[in-house]
Design an enzyme around this catalytic site. Structure first.
Site: not given
Length: 409
Positions: A123, A409
């Site tokens: 990322y 999450f």
């Protein structure tokens, strides 16, 4: 056939999530885990890449509010469920999904995007910087002793069924959020996540147990834990695993630790995901026998540099011009003048000469106060353009409390 990228339709969730499971090893999740993520998924914020009728890429976002230095809760997109089918890699699908997602986040007015990375190296090229770390420990409770603060003996401990105690635990959690950067304010439905306990994932451990710390009838802390029974030639050697622990004061925290360290038929406590400044490190008699280790935590991406830098406060007065490089979100690129202190901040475009030059990735890394600008400068990732500016900015961006996100999450 060209790949189509579009917003997920509710009826497509099972196929979409099946592609995600396949990308993460192909082992089907427990029904209760799948049902929870189905309920929490915001389909209007989820994207699927389709090759005909085949789902070949997934990504989604949760609408979070994240605590930042100063205690404000800032809107942030919680990037999640990212995958690309192994048959469709290196075709630009991930880049297309990240491009569309960040455009949507900007349109929604969220200044931040955050994620927990399955693979760290993915990322950075999209502007995400590692902003927090997680402390892991395996504490040898046969050799390590605790020194507890005054008032610990006044705390009453009580066992409770996790589901029955959920409201009390969430109330403690909510009070902790503003005091630690990186914590997420849990929206309705997210209180179910700490209770998720499918038998298929216990690997021989007990169901979750909840212990509450009370003072004057009020809950001041909690721990959710499980026990993994084990015996060796010397006798009982069980492990206490503690996925969730929160307390409002030192005495309640110490009382919970003392309880966990003293559970019968166990010889160690595993703390798998704690802040790097967690207080147990200053209670134990021998840190070496706790085997602490660090792992990466939350990654932060500034989607709107000006709004993000204005949303937090600063540990010391600062007046600095930042030259920000951001090839993936070019609206952020250029010079920004940041002025602020513990009371607030203003960040605006400027034509003034730059004092410090850095990438948006590195700005994300220091945003929550977990890493220092001067440490990144020592690695050659940040450049000082005006003498003294780096020390000033580095001090200002710091946080007295280590940032931490308590769950994935």
């Amino acid at each position: 056939m060209a790949t189509e990228l579009r917003v997920l339709r509710p009826a497509e969730w099972d196929v979409w999530y099946g592609q995600l499971e396949l990308a993460f090893g192909g082992v089907p999740e427990a029904p209760e885990e799948r049902e929870l993520w189905d309920a929490l998924t915001e389909v209007e914020r989820s994207l699927g890449a389709w090759d005909g009728d085949l789902c070949v890429g997934t990504t989604g976002a949760f609408s979070f509010r994240i605590s930042v230095p100063g205690g404000a809760l800032v809107p942030a997109a919680g990037v999640t469920m990212v995958s690309v089918a192994p048959t469709h890699r290196r075709r630009g699908i991930l880049t297309a999904m990240m491009r569309r997602q960040l455009d949507d986040v900007r349109a929604a007015g969220e200044p931040l995007a955050v994620l927990r990375a399955s693979e760290q190296e993915i990322y950075g090229r999209f502007g995400y910087g590692m902003a927090t770390r997680r402390l892991w420990a395996d504490i040898d409770t046969t050799r390590v002793r605790l020194s507890v603060p005054e008032g610990t003996d006044d705390v009453r401990l009580r066992l409770a069924a996790p589901a029955d105690a959920s409201g009390a635990c969430e109330a403690v959690y909510a009070r902790l959020v503003p005091g630690r950067p990186g914590m997420l304010a849990r929206r309705p439905g997210w209180e179910r996540l700490p209770l998720l306990d499918p038998p298929s994932e216990r690997e021989g451990a007990s169901p979750l147990v909840c212990v509450l710390a009370e003072r004057a009838g009020e809950v001041a802390g909690y721990a959710l834990y499980r026990v993994r029974p084990k015996w060796d030639e010397a006798g009982p050697a069980g492990v206490v695993e503690v996925p969730h622990l929160g307390a409002l004061d030192p005495a309640a925290y110490a009382a919970l630790c003392r309880y966990l360290f003293g559970i019968d038929l166990t010889s160690s406590v595993r703390m798998p995901d704690r802040p790097v400044d967690d207080a147990w490190q200053h209670l134990v008699s021998d840190l070496r026998r706790c085997r602490p280790s660090l792992r990466d935590g939350l990654y932060v991406r500034l989607v709107d540099v000006g709004a993000a830098l204005e949303a937090r406060t600063y540990r010391a007065p600062v007046d600095v011009v930042l030259e920000v490089a951001d090839a993936f979100c070019p609206w952020n690129a250029g010079r920004w003048r940041l002025t602020g202190d513990a009371g607030g901040a203003v960040c605006r475009r400027t034509d003034a000469a730059a004092d410090v030059a850095l990438s948006v990735r590195d700005l994300g890394a220091v945003y929550l106060g977990g890493f220092a600008l001067d440490a990144l400068a020592a690695a050659g990732r940040v450049r000082e353009l005006r003498e003294g500016a780096l020390a000033e900015a580095s001090l200002a961006f710091g946080s007295a409390v280590a940032p931490w996100v308590p769950h994935g999450f």
